[in-house]
Structures are given as C-alpha cells and as structure tokens.
Design a protein around this motif. Sequence first.
Motif, PDB file in Angstrom:
ATOM      1  N   SER A 126       0.798  -1.225   0.000  1.00 31.40           N
ATOM      2  CA  SER A 126       0.000   0.000   0.000  1.00 31.40           C
ATOM      3  C   SER A 126       0.831   1.276   0.000  1.00 31.40           C
ATOM      4  O   SER A 126       0.296   2.369   0.178  1.00 31.40           O
ATOM      5  N   GLU A 147       3.036   4.566  -1.017  1.00 30.68           N
ATOM      6  CA  GLU A 147       3.017   5.567  -2.081  1.00 30.68           C
ATOM      7  C   GLU A 147       4.200   5.391  -3.010  1.00 30.68           C
ATOM      8  O   GLU A 147       4.094   5.610  -4.224  1.00 30.68           O
ATOM      9  N   ALA A 203       4.191   3.049 -11.716  1.00 30.81           N
ATOM     10  CA  ALA A 203       3.322   3.807 -12.616  1.00 30.81           C
ATOM     11  C   ALA A 203       3.849   3.745 -14.043  1.00 30.81           C
ATOM     12  O   ALA A 203       5.065   3.653 -14.280  1.00 30.81           O
ATOM     13  N   ARG A 240       3.402   2.702  -5.585  1.00 35.20           N
ATOM     14  CA  ARG A 240       2.491   3.218  -6.609  1.00 35.20           C
ATOM     15  C   ARG A 240       3.239   4.056  -7.630  1.00 35.20           C
ATOM     16  O   ARG A 240       3.046   3.911  -8.841  1.00 35.20           O
TER      17      ARG A 240
END
Length: 550
Positions: A224, A226, A233, A229
């Motif tokens: 989870s 950041e 990307a 992510r």
Amino acid sequence: MSTARRVGLSILLVAAGFITARAQTPTLRFELSTSARPASGRLFVIIGKTDRPEPRNTIGETGMNATPILARDVKNFGLGITAAVDRTAAIFPIESLDALPAGDYYVQALFDSNIDLKSVNAPGNLYSDIQRVHLDPRRASTVKLELTKVIPPEQPPPDDPYVKYVKIQSKLLTRFHGRPIYLRAGLILPKDYDLHDNRHYPLRIHIAGYGTRYTSVQHLMAPSSEFRRMWLADDTPRMVYLQLDGDGPYGDPYQVNSDNNGPYGDAITQELIPHIEKKFRVIPQPYARVLDGESTGGWVSLALKVFYPDFFNAVWSSCPDGVDFRGFQLIDIYKDKNAYVDELGVARPSKRDINGNVEFTIRHECQMENVMGRGDSWTMSGQQWGAWNAAYGPRGRDGRPAPLWDPKSGEINKSIVEHWKKYDLRLVLEQNWKTLGPKVRAKIHIAVGDADSYFLNNAVHMLDDFLKRADPPAEARITYGARQGHCWSILTEGQMLEEMFVAVEQSKPRRSALWEEQKSVEVVGRPSGTDYGGRTAVHGSVSAAWATTQ
C-alpha cells in the motif's frame, strides 16, 4: 540541560562458589550471567518504564525522558562468570543510579559482542528476558539477570518479483580488517523487468538516513506504499534502485575510504556496483549511475560524486550532514576549542525544533554515546558522532578511532583536525576545483531546510558561497526551504526520478544502432520547463522508459 556523569566500572567474579570482589557499601546492583561461550564486549542494563517496546530496543534514545541505561566493558564474559553492574557503571540520561526514582520498572540486559555490525541488536548478541521489579536506590537489593537468548544470524527477507537482496564478501575490506567483511544491498527492479531480457537500465544508488539497513527496500515496496504506486506507474522512468547498507564495524560506514572503516568507497565502486551491473542488467557506464540520499545519505551521495567524479553521473543530496567543517553542526573544528561549549561557556545545541527550541545539547548526546561505546567513549558508540569520528578521523595507537575531542570535557584535539580535512567536502572541492570543477559542473543538486533540526543548513550555505564564485562555474542547484526542518526536499520522488532520467539521457554517448527508446511521453504533472525553486530550471519532457539492447 544536565548531563550524565561517566564513572568507573566494577566486575564481580563468581567461581568455585565464592566471590572475588572488594566489599562495597550495600546498594542497588545487577548481577548478570550467561551460559554462552566466553566473549568480550559491552554489557548493558536497561531500566524501562514499559515492556513495549522491549527495553533493549530503546538503547540510543536521547532526551531526559529517555530510558535509563547502564553499561560497562567486560572481558571473557561467559559460563562461570558473573558481572556486576551498579552505581559505578556509566549511566544515561540521569546523573547516577542513585538518582533513579523509586518505582516499578521493566529491566533487561544485553551483551554486545559483535565487532562487524555495531547495532546493539546485531547477530550473536545476547539478551535476557524482561523482569518486572521494584527498584529503590536507597535500599540494598540485587537483581539477577541471566542472558539466555541470542539474536539469530542475519537472514534477509525473501526476494519477490521486484525486491532483491545481495550479499558479497569484499576482498578489499576483508584484507583491511583481517576477517571476512561483507557488503549488503537491497534492490528494486523496474516495472516489466522480466518482460524484456535484452533491456538494460540506469542505476539509481540511494543512501538513506543514519544506520538505514539494506532491507528498507522491503518497506518502500510494501503493497500500500506511495513509493510502490509511483515506482510502478506507467509514466515513471525505468531504473534499477540500489539501497546501500548503513551498518558496519563502527556504525554507519559512510561508504568512503577511511583509516578506521577501511576502503568502503573502493569496495562500493570496484566490487558491489560491478557485481550488481553484471547480475541485474544494469548499464555499466558512469553516465547511467546517479546518486541520491538524505541526511547521512545526503553527505554520502555528495561525497561519492566528489571522490569518484568519473564513476558517477549526477547527485541529488537532501539535508546532507556537515559539508563544511567550519559548520560541523554548530562546531567549527578549525577555530573552536571545545565541542560542548562555545567561547562564552554556553552549551552547544545539537537538535532544535522548527521554532528554534533546543531539544538536547551535543554534550548530552555524546554522553549517551559515551555510555554506548566501549571504553566509555563516544568514539566506539556506533552512533552518529562516533560514526563521523570513525569515518573522518585517524586510527589511534590503541587501534581504535582517535577522538576529535575528549569524551568527558569536549576539548578538541587540534592534532587530529588535519586528518579531518580530507572529508571536508567544501574544502576538497575548493582546493581541487581546477580538476573537479569540470567533472561536477551542473551535476550537484542540494536541498536543505533553513531550520534544519541539526543546523545542517549552515554548512550548506558555506558550500554555496564557494560554488557561487567558483571558476569554472559550478552550475549547481542549491535550494533552501524557509522554516523547513530536517530532510526537507524541493522535489517529490517522482520529480527527482524525472530529473535523473534527463541527466542520464543528456550524458549518454551519441545514439547508435545499439540504442532503443520507447516512445516519448509527457510526464503527468510536470510541464516542460518547470522551475522547482533552484538556481537552474530543468527543461524538456522525458520518456517513460528506455534501455539498451545487446
């Protein structure tokens, strides 16, 4: 702020049923024993107010509310030996064991004997169960603690599709120390790494804050997070992320060659990085190696660029440790006579909050390190001041790092200062600018809060003053965050990766048949020509990923 007093040590030997120790006035004491093989090291008793976290995991805390710890050196501590820790042991943060308020406590003992990794919870170190006891220094009592548990051998977490771990024996460091020494690293692979067997990637070498272990990559890539992510990307530039390890014989080794730690800089550049470039399809060229870090890592990343300018490309340094020793936090090692107090006798702060309020002084912090260090000296603590001293200073006649200042008084030893100049990055750059200038031109990016908790902004300003007038021009970008504290940065992780990508693209050799580039895309949220507040703006869009084919 009051400081802890360093006092002598005592040892109580139990053998054949009798005690060989001088009679002492009845007092509170701790008697420690173990059935392990004899070893020498540092013995701790930690007096916690709670059992969560375990008292042993609070060693190294600062502030007058820190958990009280007592410590002493022991030799050949093992089966048949009982070591006494009492009012004569070194203690922090209170003045003496007699000053401990009467009450109920959670007590635990730890024996630090690992000489390769300086963290107190290093593999092989012993510790006891936690005992809940009532302590009153005004009443004679003895607390017996048996160290029955051992910290297990190092075992990195398992690899996953993106996170990998590396451990290699360094020939250079093994030769220096005369025993096996290992280099460790954590890696994060880019998205789609396994889909393209012929694709090679730039290497981002990251060095984190003091003592950060190589396994921290696991937390970065938590499901989870950041960072995960951003890293995965579609519009994130593809790189291999390398996290250097922040533990060694004297604490964080600062990844540079030193008289005490050994040739860490050479080991990183000649052994670890080449090994990774061969094993993980990394472009083995200087233009493809970029550096970044914060705090300790801010200094290390900049130092690696300065000391190995032809091996690395550009560097992004955030809140670096003292880059000019005229501003070694609040100490000018060249002019000041004492590290603990200024010329008026006022205690030097070590840490402040964002409003300028002092949280603790240098004397206070070094007293914590005096308790942690063998010989009751901060130089052997494995903590911040001790690690600086080991990295920057010479080796003493006793084989240990020679202290820049006296552990108790803080008086600076001026005969040591000359050796430290080798690690004063502003001084090194200024004295060697004709050679270094062209190699670091437009390659240095530094960000620091102007209210840095440890006053690190002062030294950055001093370096900035030189770089502004350097000839040939430095074209460095140094940015300051008004009323910003420690580890402030002008860039987000994504923005820094974009800048790194641009630096690699601009530095790579002329495109040939070997080069293949994915279609160029404009990065979301990053208009071309954006100025992030530095003296130089970065222009141009970047592609989502690129690589060489071989």
